[in-house]
Each structure stands twice: as C-alpha cells, then as structure tokens.
Scaffold this motif. Structure first.
Motif, PDB file in Angstrom:
ATOM      1  N   LEU A  26      13.939  -5.105  16.435  1.00 40.93           N
ATOM      2  CA  LEU A  26      13.284  -5.107  15.136  1.00 40.93           C
ATOM      3  C   LEU A  26      13.701  -6.307  14.291  1.00 40.93           C
ATOM      4  N   THR A  27      12.750  -6.844  13.557  1.00 41.37           N
ATOM      5  CA  THR A  27      13.049  -7.875  12.565  1.00 41.37           C
ATOM      6  C   THR A  27      13.711  -7.215  11.356  1.00 41.37           C
ATOM      7  N   PRO A  28      14.868  -7.706  10.906  1.00 42.08           N
ATOM      8  CA  PRO A  28      15.531  -7.090   9.751  1.00 42.08           C
ATOM      9  C   PRO A  28      14.877  -7.478   8.430  1.00 42.08           C
ATOM     10  N   PHE A  29      15.020  -6.582   7.441  1.00 39.80           N
ATOM     11  CA  PHE A  29      14.482  -6.818   6.098  1.00 39.80           C
ATOM     12  C   PHE A  29      15.531  -6.428   5.056  1.00 39.80           C
ATOM     13  N   HIS A  30      15.290  -6.819   3.822  1.00 26.94           N
ATOM     14  CA  HIS A  30      16.127  -6.391   2.697  1.00 26.94           C
ATOM     15  C   HIS A  30      15.981  -4.875   2.545  1.00 26.94           C
ATOM     16  N   ASP A  31      17.093  -4.145   2.498  1.00 26.13           N
ATOM     17  CA  ASP A  31      17.060  -2.680   2.474  1.00 26.13           C
ATOM     18  C   ASP A  31      16.211  -2.133   1.336  1.00 26.13           C
ATOM     19  N   GLY A  32      16.438  -2.643   0.140  1.00 26.74           N
ATOM     20  CA  GLY A  32      15.703  -2.143  -1.016  1.00 26.74           C
ATOM     21  C   GLY A  32      14.218  -2.428  -0.927  1.00 26.74           C
ATOM     22  N   LEU A  33      13.873  -3.616  -0.448  1.00 29.73           N
ATOM     23  CA  LEU A  33      12.468  -3.986  -0.303  1.00 29.73           C
ATOM     24  C   LEU A  33      11.787  -3.099   0.730  1.00 29.73           C
ATOM     25  N   LEU A  34      12.476  -2.826   1.808  1.00 29.36           N
ATOM     26  CA  LEU A  34      11.923  -1.984   2.875  1.00 29.36           C
ATOM     27  C   LEU A  34      11.661  -0.573   2.367  1.00 29.36           C
ATOM     28  N   ALA A  35      12.631   0.009   1.665  1.00 26.61           N
ATOM     29  CA  ALA A  35      12.464   1.358   1.126  1.00 26.61           C
ATOM     30  C   ALA A  35      11.306   1.412   0.127  1.00 26.61           C
ATOM     31  N   TRP A  36      11.225   0.410  -0.735  1.00 27.89           N
ATOM     32  CA  TRP A  36      10.121   0.359  -1.708  1.00 27.89           C
ATOM     33  C   TRP A  36       8.772   0.340  -1.003  1.00 27.89           C
ATOM     34  N   ALA A  37       8.649  -0.484   0.044  1.00 31.36           N
ATOM     35  CA  ALA A  37       7.376  -0.623   0.744  1.00 31.36           C
ATOM     36  C   ALA A  37       6.949   0.685   1.379  1.00 31.36           C
ATOM     37  N   MET A  38       7.887   1.408   1.986  1.00 29.75           N
ATOM     38  CA  MET A  38       7.530   2.668   2.634  1.00 29.75           C
ATOM     39  C   MET A  38       7.180   3.732   1.610  1.00 29.75           C
ATOM     40  N   VAL A  39       7.910   3.785   0.511  1.00 30.46           N
ATOM     41  CA  VAL A  39       7.616   4.754  -0.546  1.00 30.46           C
ATOM     42  C   VAL A  39       6.236   4.500  -1.137  1.00 30.46           C
ATOM     43  N   GLU A  40       5.913   3.231  -1.377  1.00 33.35           N
ATOM     44  CA  GLU A  40       4.609   2.908  -1.953  1.00 33.35           C
ATOM     45  C   GLU A  40       3.469   3.294  -1.012  1.00 33.35           C
ATOM     46  N   GLY A  41       3.689   3.140   0.265  1.00 34.15           N
ATOM     47  CA  GLY A  41       2.681   3.558   1.228  1.00 34.15           C
ATOM     48  C   GLY A  41       2.444   5.053   1.184  1.00 34.15           C
ATOM     49  N   ARG A  42       3.518   5.814   1.106  1.00 36.39           N
ATOM     50  CA  ARG A  42       3.395   7.266   0.995  1.00 36.39           C
ATOM     51  C   ARG A  42       2.721   7.656  -0.313  1.00 36.39           C
ATOM     52  N   ARG A  43       3.047   6.965  -1.380  1.00 38.92           N
ATOM     53  CA  ARG A  43       2.447   7.292  -2.677  1.00 38.92           C
ATOM     54  C   ARG A  43       0.923   7.167  -2.607  1.00 38.92           C
ATOM     55  N   ARG A  44       0.457   6.087  -2.017  1.00 41.72           N
ATOM     56  CA  ARG A  44      -0.988   5.871  -1.919  1.00 41.72           C
ATOM     57  C   ARG A  44      -1.652   6.916  -1.016  1.00 41.72           C
ATOM     58  N   ARG A  45      -1.008   7.243   0.093  1.00 40.33           N
ATOM     59  CA  ARG A  45      -1.641   8.131   1.067  1.00 40.33           C
ATOM     60  C   ARG A  45      -1.566   9.599   0.668  1.00 40.33           C
ATOM     61  N   TRP A  46      -0.504   9.994  -0.015  1.00 36.68           N
ATOM     62  CA  TRP A  46      -0.249  11.413  -0.248  1.00 36.68           C
ATOM     63  C   TRP A  46      -0.615  11.892  -1.647  1.00 36.68           C
ATOM     64  N   GLN A  47      -1.069  10.994  -2.520  1.00 41.57           N
ATOM     65  CA  GLN A  47      -1.310  11.396  -3.912  1.00 41.57           C
ATOM     66  C   GLN A  47      -2.422  12.433  -4.041  1.00 41.57           C
ATOM     67  N   SER A  48      -3.314  12.487  -3.066  1.00 38.31           N
ATOM     68  CA  SER A  48      -4.385  13.482  -3.128  1.00 38.31           C
ATOM     69  C   SER A  48      -3.989  14.816  -2.498  1.00 38.31           C
ATOM     70  N   LEU A  49      -2.785  14.874  -1.916  1.00 34.23           N
ATOM     71  CA  LEU A  49      -2.370  16.083  -1.203  1.00 34.23           C
ATOM     72  C   LEU A  49      -1.588  17.051  -2.081  1.00 34.23           C
ATOM     73  N   VAL A  50      -0.862  16.535  -3.061  1.00 34.48           N
ATOM     74  CA  VAL A  50      -0.004  17.379  -3.894  1.00 34.48           C
ATOM     75  C   VAL A  50      -0.144  16.969  -5.357  1.00 34.48           C
ATOM     76  N   VAL A  51       0.257  17.852  -6.248  1.00 34.03           N
ATOM     77  CA  VAL A  51       0.200  17.547  -7.676  1.00 34.03           C
ATOM     78  C   VAL A  51       1.241  16.480  -8.006  1.00 34.03           C
ATOM     79  N   PRO A  52       1.049  15.716  -9.093  1.00 33.58           N
ATOM     80  CA  PRO A  52       1.919  14.575  -9.395  1.00 33.58           C
ATOM     81  C   PRO A  52       3.405  14.906  -9.449  1.00 33.58           C
ATOM     82  N   GLU A  53       3.766  16.056 -10.046  1.00 36.23           N
ATOM     83  CA  GLU A  53       5.203  16.350 -10.154  1.00 36.23           C
ATOM     84  C   GLU A  53       5.838  16.621  -8.797  1.00 36.23           C
ATOM     85  N   ILE A  54       5.083  17.242  -7.882  1.00 38.66           N
ATOM     86  CA  ILE A  54       5.594  17.464  -6.523  1.00 38.66           C
ATOM     87  C   ILE A  54       5.689  16.140  -5.784  1.00 38.66           C
ATOM     88  N   LEU A  55       4.678  15.293  -5.918  1.00 31.89           N
ATOM     89  CA  LEU A  55       4.706  13.992  -5.262  1.00 31.89           C
ATOM     90  C   LEU A  55       5.904  13.177  -5.734  1.00 31.89           C
TER      91      LEU A  55
END
Length: 436
Positions: free
Chosen positions: A151-180
């Motif tokens: 695997l190509t290494p990345f900055h830890d914080g940047l990597l975590a942010w990118a994955m969280v943002e992806g989940r936010r976009r994909r899952w926002q229609s699945l649960v209410v905002p406070e649960i998300l």
C-alpha cells in the motif's frame, strides 16, 4: 510516495479546505489546487498484474502469516496458538508456510517449529528488524507476475478524513442526522474505519526484505487494504475484483478523482481489460468486505444476512427499552441496510448472491478465511472456529450444497473468539499466493 510527497499532499488538501470554506475564494484557484492534488498520483509500478485470487480458482499453495510479540516484547499465547495452528494446517495440507516475524520474536518461531511435531513441514522465515503487525492480509498483495505490491502510505489524519467524508455522503440518507453524527464520530463503536495498515510499518518491512533479496516491489495506488479487496472471477471465468466503497470513496477524495477514475487506477494497477471488472461494493456492515461476504467463485458471492438479528434486537428494545438496547437495534438496522445495498451492487454486476447468516459478532465468522489447494490437489477452506452446530452447518453448505471445497478446517474456538474480539480472524492473519 515519499515522506515529502505525503506532506505535500496533506498541505495541498489543507489549502483546498481553506479555499472551499471561503465564500470569497476564486473557483479558478480551487481548480488549480485540485489539479495539483491530482498530479501527485504516482505512476503504475506493479507490472499491471492481477492479485492472487481469493476464490478456489486461485489455487493457493503458499500461506503467508505474521508472528509477533506484544508491545512489551512479551510472548502472547494467542499468537503462539495461531502459529501452531497454521503450522499444523500447512503440514496437513502439504503447502508451504511463510512466516514474517520481527527480530525480537524470531526465536519463538524457531523454538516452536523445531519440535518433532512439525517434521516435514515446508516453511521459511522472513525476519524484519522492526516489529510487524499480526494482520498479514492487509498490507500486501501477491501478484500473478511473481511480484508483490504494498500500500502507498498517506497522512493519517488526511486518510481518516477522506474515509469519513465518503461515509457521510453515502450514508446520510440511511439514518437521521444525529445518528449519522454518532456513527462518524465513534466509528469504533459502529463500523471501524479500515485504515489500520496506514499506521503499521508491516508493508514497508516486507518491502525492504524483498528489495534486499534483489526483487522489485510495486505500490497499490488506491487506498484499499487487502481485506477490502477480493479478487475472483465471474461466471464466464473473466477476472473481477470486488472493492469496498470505503476504498473507492477514500481514494477519490485523496486524489480529487471521480469513482470511474478510481476504478481506472485499480484497473491499471492490476492489469484488467476494462474498469467494469472493478466492482464497487458497499461495506456490508463491516470495515472490510472479507468480514461480511465470501466469494466462492464463478460469479457466486455469499453475503451476510442480519435480518433475524435485527428482529431480535428490535424485540429486545421493545421489551427492555434503554439506551443500550436502542443503540443495538440501530446498529443492526444500519447493518441490514448496508448488506442490502451491497447485495444490490453485486446483483447489478450480474453476480449471483446467496444471503446467509454466517457471522455472529465474536462468536463466529465463517466469511473470514482462506481457500487453499492441498498437495493432494483437493480444495480446502480455513476459517475461524465457532460452536459445533454452526461449524457443522457451514461445512454442509461448503462441501455438499455449494460444492466448493472438499473440507473446511476450523481454528480452535478459543483463539478465534479472542481474535474476533480484536476485529480480525483467520482470513486477516493469512495471505495466500500460488508461488514461493
């Protein structure tokens, strides 16, 4: 990617964040930064070769495992027990066992394997001067051209942010905002982020050992840990790769690319003919695909079915209403939704999907394992042990109903339970290849 490249990518993203949150920012300036980020994508260096298939058609003949002590440099019974189990299994099946271990723990391995019990075992040691992770699956891919890619290494914080943002976009229609918000902030209590390889030096350790032997090492440009990428074949025999949507979305954010462009990167790295052979699959309620689905080959995928568990959780929430039962029901609801979306993704790719409840938290998980071809040319599947009734049911499915293996081999239930508590099992501890 060098340390300087990692830092530069992080700094470009910091600039992009500042620009996109500034109402007065010029769109041209934003696009210029995005272009600089895209330009950091490294060139292909894998030889454009397919990763080892994780289906029976992979004909795995070598099992790669890692052995390690704990951070205090003390032996750990669970790790010693896995060493014994994998060595005994490799000996029984007549396959080669390669063990990567740190310099401080190599004597543990030598002492165990010098016993008469392992007479005739085909094994070899790879010794790293630094400690290694016990999770052999995630930091490396063994390629059909005889090379490996890490695997190509990345900055830890940047990597975590990118994955969280992806989940936010994909899952926002699945649960209410406070649960998300809770899901994204406390991922370890819901579905952990699959980014643990980035903070490990195991890939780099294996890379150094391989290069010291005069062999070149490639780099996987998409951030896709091994357990979140499953290589197999469709019903016509054409190679395909299942990739978790966490990996697709994360890579897109890191390099400012679209999903089709990310698929093209994976296609190029692994020598596929078209991007359509890269199949994007929603996380089935798990941080890695191999914890919630099993590709049994020829276009057939078994995926976990949590509907009965959801019903039980909902009934418990009604009978004993409290925060604990409410959260458990919410977790099961999300898992069922994600499993349903993953099923849709697989079906849309013209794969046959079989729903089966083959995992139950830390009690058992039969999705997570390794197909192996024994010295007798028969097919075997090595997986986590569990309660005997569940083991017998799974064996009947694999051997008699689905007819994909001749035998299922289960790890001792006691160590399987401990390993699953750490969110990993046999399939996370073993990595297969057809070559030595």
């Amino acid at each position: 990617m060098t340390t300087n490249d990692i830092s530069a990518l992080y700094e470009w993203h910091q600039q992009l964040k500042a620009l996109t949150t500034d109402a007065t920012a010029n769109q041209v300036a934003i696009e210029q930064v995005q272009q600089r980020i895209r330009s950091t994508l490294p060139p292909v260096d894998t030889g454009r070769s397919l990763p080892q298939k994780k289906t029976p058609q992979g004909r795995t003949r070598v099992l790669h495992m890692n052995y390690t002590r704990n951070r205090a440099n003390e032996t750990v019974e669970t790790e010693q027990a896995y060493l014994r189990f994998f060595a005994q299994t490799a000996q029984k099946l007549g396959v080669c066992l390669e063990i990567l271990t740190g310099l401080q723990s190599v004597e543990d391995v030598k002492a165990e394997l010098s016993k008469d019990t392992y007479s005739g075992l085909d094994y070899r040691l790879a010794v790293s001067p630094t400690p290694v992770s016990k999770w052999a699956e995630d930091s490396v891919e063994y390629l059909a051209n005889g090379r490996m890619a890490v695997l190509t290494p990345f900055h830890d914080g940047l990597l975590a942010w990118a994955m969280v943002e992806g989940r936010r976009r994909r899952w926002q229609s699945l649960v209410v905002p406070e649960i998300l918000a809770d899901i994204l902030e406390h991922d370890d209590q819901w579905i952990p982020l699959g980014i643990r390889v980035n903070s490990s030096q195991t890939g780099q350790a294996r890379s150094r050992i391989t290069q010291a032997q005069g062999q070149s090492v490639g780099h996987i440009r998409a951030y896709v840990e091994g357990g979140n990428m499953i290589t197999g074949e469709d019903q016509t025999g054409q190679p395909i790769i299942l990739v978790g949507k966490d990996a697709i979305a994360t890579t897109g954010s890191l390099y400012q690319l679209t999903e089709p462009e990310v698929k093209q990167i994976i296609q190029e790295d692994f020598g596929l003919d078209t991007p359509e052979q890269v199949i994007s699959v929603e996380q089935p309620g798990q941080f890695h695909l191999d914890m919630g689905l099993l590709f049994i080959g020829n276009g057939v995928v078994v995926i976990n079915d949590s509907r009965a568990a959801l019903q039980d959780a909902q009934e418990m929430a009604e009978l004993a209403p409290c925060e604990t039962t409410r959260v458990m029901a919410a977790k099961r609801q999300l898992q069922c939704q994600l499993e349903a979306i993953a099923t849709q993704d697989l079906t849309a790719a013209r794969l046959e999907v079989i729903p089966k409840a083959l995992a139950n938290d830390v009690m058992y998980n039969f999705f997570n394992g390794e197909f192996v071809e024994g010295g007798d040319r028969c097919q075997y599947y090595i997986t986590n042990g569990g309660p005997k009734p569940q083991e017998e049911t799974f064996t009947q499915l694999m051997v008699q109903e689905w007819r994909v293996v001749n035998q299922v081999l289960f790890s001792p239930q006691s160590i399987a339970h401990k390993s699953l508590q750490e969110r990993g099992g046999v399939g996370c501890r073993l990595k297969g290849s057809p070559w030595t």
